[in-house]
Scaffold this motif. Structure first.
Motif, mmCIF file in Angstrom:
data_model
loop_
_atom_site.group_PDB
_atom_site.id
_atom_site.type_symbol
_atom_site.label_atom_id
_atom_site.label_comp_id
_atom_site.label_asym_id
_atom_site.label_seq_id
_atom_site.Cartn_x
_atom_site.Cartn_y
_atom_site.Cartn_z
ATOM 1 N N UNK A 1 -32.201 -31.547 2.614
ATOM 2 C CA UNK A 1 -30.945 -30.839 2.542
ATOM 3 C C UNK A 1 -29.808 -31.821 2.272
ATOM 4 N N UNK A 2 -28.857 -31.403 1.463
ATOM 5 C CA UNK A 2 -27.718 -32.249 1.147
ATOM 6 C C UNK A 2 -26.819 -32.405 2.372
ATOM 7 N N UNK A 3 -26.268 -33.612 2.594
ATOM 8 C CA UNK A 3 -25.343 -33.789 3.724
ATOM 9 C C UNK A 3 -24.096 -32.929 3.600
ATOM 10 N N UNK A 4 -23.785 -32.464 2.411
ATOM 11 C CA UNK A 4 -22.614 -31.604 2.239
ATOM 12 C C UNK A 4 -22.815 -30.257 2.936
ATOM 13 N N UNK A 5 -24.087 -29.940 3.262
ATOM 14 C CA UNK A 5 -24.403 -28.697 3.960
ATOM 15 C C UNK A 5 -24.796 -28.908 5.409
ATOM 16 N N UNK A 6 -25.096 -30.145 5.788
ATOM 17 C CA UNK A 6 -25.563 -30.414 7.152
ATOM 18 C C UNK A 6 -24.590 -31.250 7.964
ATOM 19 N N UNK A 7 -23.810 -32.111 7.311
ATOM 20 C CA UNK A 7 -22.871 -32.970 8.049
ATOM 21 C C UNK A 7 -21.568 -33.074 7.257
ATOM 22 N N UNK B 1 -14.350 -46.751 0.914
ATOM 23 C CA UNK B 1 -14.921 -47.635 1.939
ATOM 24 C C UNK B 1 -14.693 -47.079 3.337
ATOM 25 N N UNK B 2 -13.497 -46.558 3.593
ATOM 26 C CA UNK B 2 -13.185 -45.988 4.904
ATOM 27 C C UNK B 2 -14.082 -44.799 5.214
ATOM 28 N N UNK B 3 -14.315 -43.952 4.228
ATOM 29 C CA UNK B 3 -15.175 -42.784 4.441
ATOM 30 C C UNK B 3 -16.617 -43.216 4.685
ATOM 31 N N UNK B 4 -17.109 -44.155 3.892
ATOM 32 C CA UNK B 4 -18.489 -44.609 4.055
ATOM 33 C C UNK B 4 -18.688 -45.264 5.416
ATOM 34 N N UNK B 5 -17.729 -46.067 5.866
ATOM 35 C CA UNK B 5 -17.847 -46.732 7.165
ATOM 36 C C UNK B 5 -17.799 -45.737 8.316
ATOM 37 N N UNK B 6 -17.176 -44.555 8.083
ATOM 38 C CA UNK B 6 -17.131 -43.515 9.108
ATOM 39 C C UNK B 6 -18.391 -42.655 9.119
ATOM 40 N N UNK B 7 -19.326 -42.965 8.240
ATOM 41 C CA UNK B 7 -20.583 -42.218 8.213
ATOM 42 C C UNK B 7 -20.600 -41.041 7.279
ATOM 43 N N UNK B 8 -19.618 -40.934 6.397
ATOM 44 C CA UNK B 8 -19.594 -39.847 5.424
ATOM 45 C C UNK B 8 -20.439 -40.251 4.223
ATOM 46 N N UNK B 9 -21.464 -39.472 3.929
ATOM 47 C CA UNK B 9 -22.369 -39.783 2.821
ATOM 48 C C UNK B 9 -21.700 -39.464 1.483
ATOM 49 N N UNK B 10 -22.315 -39.926 0.412
ATOM 50 C CA UNK B 10 -21.795 -39.609 -0.917
ATOM 51 C C UNK B 10 -22.613 -38.494 -1.532
ATOM 52 N N UNK B 11 -21.925 -37.468 -2.003
ATOM 53 C CA UNK B 11 -22.574 -36.319 -2.626
ATOM 54 C C UNK B 11 -22.725 -36.555 -4.125
ATOM 55 N N UNK B 12 -23.694 -35.880 -4.716
ATOM 56 C CA UNK B 12 -23.911 -35.942 -6.159
ATOM 57 C C UNK B 12 -23.223 -34.754 -6.831
ATOM 58 N N UNK B 13 -23.024 -34.811 -8.138
ATOM 59 C CA UNK B 13 -22.495 -33.634 -8.844
ATOM 60 C C UNK B 13 -23.372 -32.396 -8.635
ATOM 61 N N UNK C 1 -19.950 -34.987 3.314
ATOM 62 C CA UNK C 1 -20.164 -35.862 2.161
ATOM 63 C C UNK C 1 -18.901 -35.897 1.323
ATOM 64 N N UNK C 2 -18.752 -36.980 0.554
ATOM 65 C CA UNK C 2 -17.599 -37.091 -0.346
ATOM 66 C C UNK C 2 -18.079 -37.352 -1.757
ATOM 67 N N UNK C 3 -17.214 -37.043 -2.714
ATOM 68 C CA UNK C 3 -17.531 -37.283 -4.119
ATOM 69 C C UNK C 3 -16.234 -37.342 -4.902
ATOM 70 N N UNK C 4 -16.225 -38.060 -6.033
ATOM 71 C CA UNK C 4 -15.028 -38.078 -6.876
ATOM 72 C C UNK C 4 -14.706 -36.677 -7.395
ATOM 73 N N UNK C 5 -13.435 -36.379 -7.490
ATOM 74 C CA UNK C 5 -12.996 -35.101 -8.070
ATOM 75 C C UNK C 5 -13.015 -35.242 -9.580
ATOM 76 N N UNK C 6 -13.691 -34.323 -10.234
ATOM 77 C CA UNK C 6 -13.853 -34.371 -11.685
ATOM 78 C C UNK C 6 -13.070 -33.244 -12.367
ATOM 79 N N UNK C 7 -12.529 -33.537 -13.530
ATOM 80 C CA UNK C 7 -11.909 -32.548 -14.423
ATOM 81 C C UNK C 7 -10.844 -31.701 -13.731
ATOM 82 N N UNK C 8 -9.996 -32.336 -12.948
ATOM 83 C CA UNK C 8 -8.845 -31.651 -12.349
ATOM 84 C C UNK C 8 -7.576 -32.299 -12.875
ATOM 85 N N UNK C 9 -6.680 -31.485 -13.410
ATOM 86 C CA UNK C 9 -5.415 -31.974 -13.931
ATOM 87 C C UNK C 9 -4.246 -31.231 -13.307
ATOM 88 N N UNK C 10 -3.037 -31.724 -13.621
ATOM 89 C CA UNK C 10 -1.837 -31.239 -12.948
ATOM 90 C C UNK C 10 -0.730 -30.936 -13.946
#
Length: 333
Positions: free
Chosen positions: A3-9, A170-182, A11-20
């Motif tokens: 299971x992906x950590x985005x559903x169990x704990x 780095x701050x998120x990873x050190x806090x135990x936040x995993x990295x999510x995939x697209x 996770x973070x990931x870069x924001x893609x294709x968002x403009x302002x």
């Protein structure tokens, strides 16, 4: 399949294709309120709301989240849609004191998951209310924190100010936040039942969707006053329904491709727009499935086909309509 950590704990990931797009000028609030389906005039600084842009026939031309600032309004939308959206909006600036500025894209991170609020709090960030922007400091990083639409698990956007993305990661990873995939993010979007403009919300020769067909009532306000396309939206509301509706589907059989047609009793009754395969452990009502994998889809179905309860098929399988969002087991949500 794990299971992906985005559903169990979390996770973070870069924001893609968002403009302002920044909207300035003394008439900006009144003018934008007349262009979108939600109530811009009710927003206070820091608050946001999701909106559709319609044409005179009530068909969706785009979508955006509007964020109210003290001196301007920011529209958050798909980056590749900005030129067309600015051209459409600019056409309706007549004698109004309104200016539109394409701000382009900025580096940001999405953080989502059941434990995301606790992990962000652990880092010293304050958790804002849904659809609210707050400026905060994390170590030496100044950032804007947005809490955004999240039907299943809490979801946040972190927008660092300046060249500090690496420090934030780095701050998120050190806090135990995993990295999510697209793929994790896309599966979450489908589980949530959140339609994507250009994929699930169409504006093509083959399909031009109406607001109520998308089931995104969060984008609609029925007592705000006049806006472009309002007559059609109100007519649908007063009649009580539309002929087709956005829905989730649990698929049995081959994994189809987006655009696959749904049929019932030899008649075309719908279309699949987004499809994914994932672990059956993710769905609360999948305990009777013999397969350990699960095929889910988003798409449109005619109301009469739903009302009849007849079998719905596609080439290579069957599609069972499901309410959205798909329900996660309580222990994971």
């Amino acid at each position: 399949m794990s299971l992906s950590p985005i559903l169990t704990s979390a996770a973070f990931a870069p924001i893609q294709n968002v403009g302002w797009i920044r909207i300035t000028g003394s008439d900006r609030v009144r003018w934008l309120n007349g262009m979108v389906t939600n109530n811009i005039q009710a927003l206070k600084p820091g608050e946001g709301c999701y909106n559709f842009f319609l044409n005179a026939q009530g068909r969706i031309q785009g979508d955006a989240t509007a964020w109210m600032l003290e001196d301007s309004i920011l529209l958050e939308t798909a980056a590749d849609r900005i030129p067309a959206l600015i051209a459409t909006l600019d056409h309706f600036i007549i004698m109004d004191d309104v200016e539109l500025l394409d701000l382009g894209t900025f580096p940001g991170l999405i953080v989502a998951g059941p434990q995301a609020p606790a992990m962000l709090t652990q880092l010293g960030l304050q958790i804002p209310e849904p659809l609210y922007e707050s400026g905060q400091i994390l170590g030496d990083v100044r950032l804007k924190v947005h809490r955004i639409h999240s039907p299943l698990v809490p979801r946040f956007e972190l927008w660092p100010q300046g060249d500090t993305m690496a420090s934030l990661e780095t701050s998120l990873a050190e806090a135990g936040v995993a990295q999510a995939t697209p793929e994790d993010l896309e599966q979450l979007r489908i589980l949530e039942g959140t339609p994507l403009y250009g994929t699930d919300i169409r504006n093509t020769d083959a399909a031009k969707d109406l607001p109520q067909e998308t089931a995104q009532t969060r984008a609609l306000h029925f007592s705000k006053g006049c806006y472009l396309g309002q007559e059609i939206v109100e007519r649908i509301r007063s009649r009580g329904n539309v002929h087709r509706i956005f829905s989730g589907f649990i698929l049995t059989g081959d994994l189809p491709t987006p655009g696959t047609i749904l049929t019932s009793e030899d008649k075309t009754v719908g279309e699949l727009t987004s499809i994914t395969g994932l672990s059956s452990q993710l769905i609360a009502d999948s305990s009777k499935l013999s397969d350990t994998s699960l095929k889910l889809a988003l798409g449109y179905i005619r109301r009469e086909a739903l009302d009849r309860g007849a079998q719905i098929t596609y080439p290579g399988g069957t599609a069972t309509p499901s309410a959205l969002p798909f329900q996660l087991p309580e222990s994971r949500a």
